[in-house]
Design a protein around this motif. Structure first.
Motif, short mmCIF file in Angstrom:
data_model
loop_
_atom_site.label_atom_id
_atom_site.label_comp_id
_atom_site.label_asym_id
_atom_site.label_seq_id
_atom_site.Cartn_x
_atom_site.Cartn_y
_atom_site.Cartn_z
N LYS A 1 0.65 -16.40 -8.71
CA LYS A 1 -0.31 -15.72 -8.12
C LYS A 1 -0.33 -14.36 -8.06
CE LYS A 1 -0.96 -20.18 -5.30
NZ LYS A 1 -1.04 -20.45 -3.83
N GLY A 2 -1.07 -13.48 -7.74
CA GLY A 2 -1.19 -12.19 -7.94
C GLY A 2 -0.68 -11.65 -6.54
N THR A 3 -0.18 -10.20 -6.51
CA THR A 3 0.30 -9.61 -5.51
C THR A 3 -0.42 -8.24 -5.51
OG1 THR A 3 2.16 -8.55 -4.32
CG2 THR A 3 2.18 -8.23 -6.90
N GLN A 4 -1.07 -7.95 -4.26
CA GLN A 4 -2.01 -6.62 -4.22
C GLN A 4 -1.11 -5.39 -4.28
OE1 GLN A 4 -5.53 -6.62 -4.13
NE2 GLN A 4 -5.07 -4.39 -4.24
N VAL A 5 -1.63 -4.45 -5.00
CA VAL A 5 -1.27 -3.02 -5.11
C VAL A 5 -2.18 -2.00 -4.73
CG1 VAL A 5 0.07 -1.30 -6.42
CG2 VAL A 5 0.87 -3.62 -6.61
N THR A 6 -2.07 -1.35 -3.67
CA THR A 6 -3.09 -0.45 -3.15
C THR A 6 -2.50 1.15 -3.30
OG1 THR A 6 -4.11 -2.09 -2.00
CG2 THR A 6 -5.00 0.09 -1.77
N VAL A 7 -3.12 1.82 -4.07
CA VAL A 7 -2.69 3.01 -4.12
C VAL A 7 -3.75 3.97 -3.47
CG1 VAL A 7 -1.68 5.16 -5.27
CG2 VAL A 7 -1.42 2.74 -5.96
N SER A 8 -3.46 4.68 -2.50
CA SER A 8 -4.32 5.53 -1.85
C SER A 8 -4.22 7.29 -2.27
CB SER A 8 -4.37 5.45 -0.39
OG SER A 8 -3.05 5.84 0.15
N SER A 9 -5.36 8.10 -2.40
CA SER A 9 -5.15 9.28 -2.57
C SER A 9 -4.88 10.41 -1.61
CB SER A 9 -6.60 9.60 -3.41
OG SER A 9 -7.67 9.51 -2.72
N LEU B 1 2.65 6.47 -9.06
CA LEU B 1 1.41 5.68 -8.84
C LEU B 1 0.16 6.50 -8.79
CD1 LEU B 1 2.79 2.83 -6.74
CD2 LEU B 1 1.91 2.72 -9.01
N LYS B 2 -0.94 6.06 -9.08
CA LYS B 2 -2.22 6.60 -9.07
C LYS B 2 -3.17 5.75 -8.53
CE LYS B 2 -1.40 8.88 -13.64
NZ LYS B 2 -1.65 9.31 -14.74
N PRO B 3 -4.19 6.22 -7.84
CA PRO B 3 -5.32 5.29 -7.28
C PRO B 3 -5.97 4.37 -8.22
CG PRO B 3 -5.48 7.76 -6.57
CD PRO B 3 -4.50 7.49 -7.67
N GLU B 4 -5.97 4.81 -9.46
CA GLU B 4 -6.39 3.85 -10.61
C GLU B 4 -5.36 2.86 -10.93
OE1 GLU B 4 -6.33 7.11 -10.92
OE2 GLU B 4 -5.65 7.76 -12.71
N SER C 1 0.85 -1.20 -0.01
CA SER C 1 -0.04 0.02 0.12
C SER C 1 0.85 1.11 -0.10
CB SER C 1 -0.89 -0.06 1.37
OG SER C 1 -1.85 -1.31 1.16
N VAL C 2 0.53 1.98 -1.08
CA VAL C 2 1.43 3.47 -1.08
C VAL C 2 0.48 4.54 -1.35
CG1 VAL C 2 3.36 2.45 -1.79
CG2 VAL C 2 1.81 3.06 -3.48
N GLN C 3 0.90 5.79 -1.02
CA GLN C 3 -0.20 7.01 -1.39
C GLN C 3 0.24 7.36 -2.92
OE1 GLN C 3 1.05 9.91 1.53
NE2 GLN C 3 -0.65 9.29 2.59
N ALA C 4 -0.53 8.00 -3.50
CA ALA C 4 -0.40 8.38 -4.86
C ALA C 4 0.78 9.06 -5.03
CB ALA C 4 -1.75 9.43 -5.08
N GLY C 5 1.55 8.90 -6.10
CA GLY C 5 2.71 9.50 -6.30
C GLY C 5 3.87 8.68 -5.64
N GLY C 6 3.55 7.55 -5.18
CA GLY C 6 4.84 6.81 -4.54
C GLY C 6 5.40 5.61 -5.43
#
Length: 123
Positions: free
Chosen positions: A115-123, A85-88, A10-15
């Motif tokens: 198997k997948g790995t989750q990427v979550t980008v928060s705004s 990175l962007k939320p989308e 999990s990262v913030q937008a721009g990360g």
């Protein structure tokens, strides 16, 4: 070929994040390698691909200039460096391998999946 993806988080937008895909098997170098992603409620889509030689790369338009795919033959590993990175970009990311030549990258054309790995980008 067995594939194992890692590096999500999990990262913030721009990360930035770097995903890794480790491949087992002596024929790793025979495969074109790709990254795909699937967001909730959406179809799996192509993100980036790299030829078996490493000399040709492809990207979906939405990640051009922000993502970089590379491969390390000595380590049997493919990387996806993701910046700005962007939320989308939030999705489960999968690595995949394809033996046949061809310029088209699509989920049905891949031979092996990790198997997948989750990427979550928060705004």
């Amino acid at each position: 070929v067995q594939l194992q993806a890692s590096g999500g988080g999990s990262v913030q937008a721009g990360g930035s994040l770097r995903l890794s895909c480790s491949a087992s098997g002596r024929t790793y170098s025979s495969y074109h390698m790709g990254w795909f992603r699937q967001a909730p409620g959406k179809d799996r889509e192509f993100v980036a691909g790299i030829a078996r030689s490493g000399g040709i790369t492809s990207y979906t338009d939405s990640v051009k200039g922000r993502f970089t795919i590379s491969r390390d033959g000595a380590k049997n590993t493919v990387y996806l460096q993701m910046s700005s990175l962007k939320p989308e970009d939030t999705a489960v990311y999968y690595c995949a391998a394809r033996f046949l030549d061809g310029s088209t990258w699509y989920p049905g054309g891949m031979d092996y999946w990790g198997k997948g790995t989750q990427v979550t980008v928060s705004s």
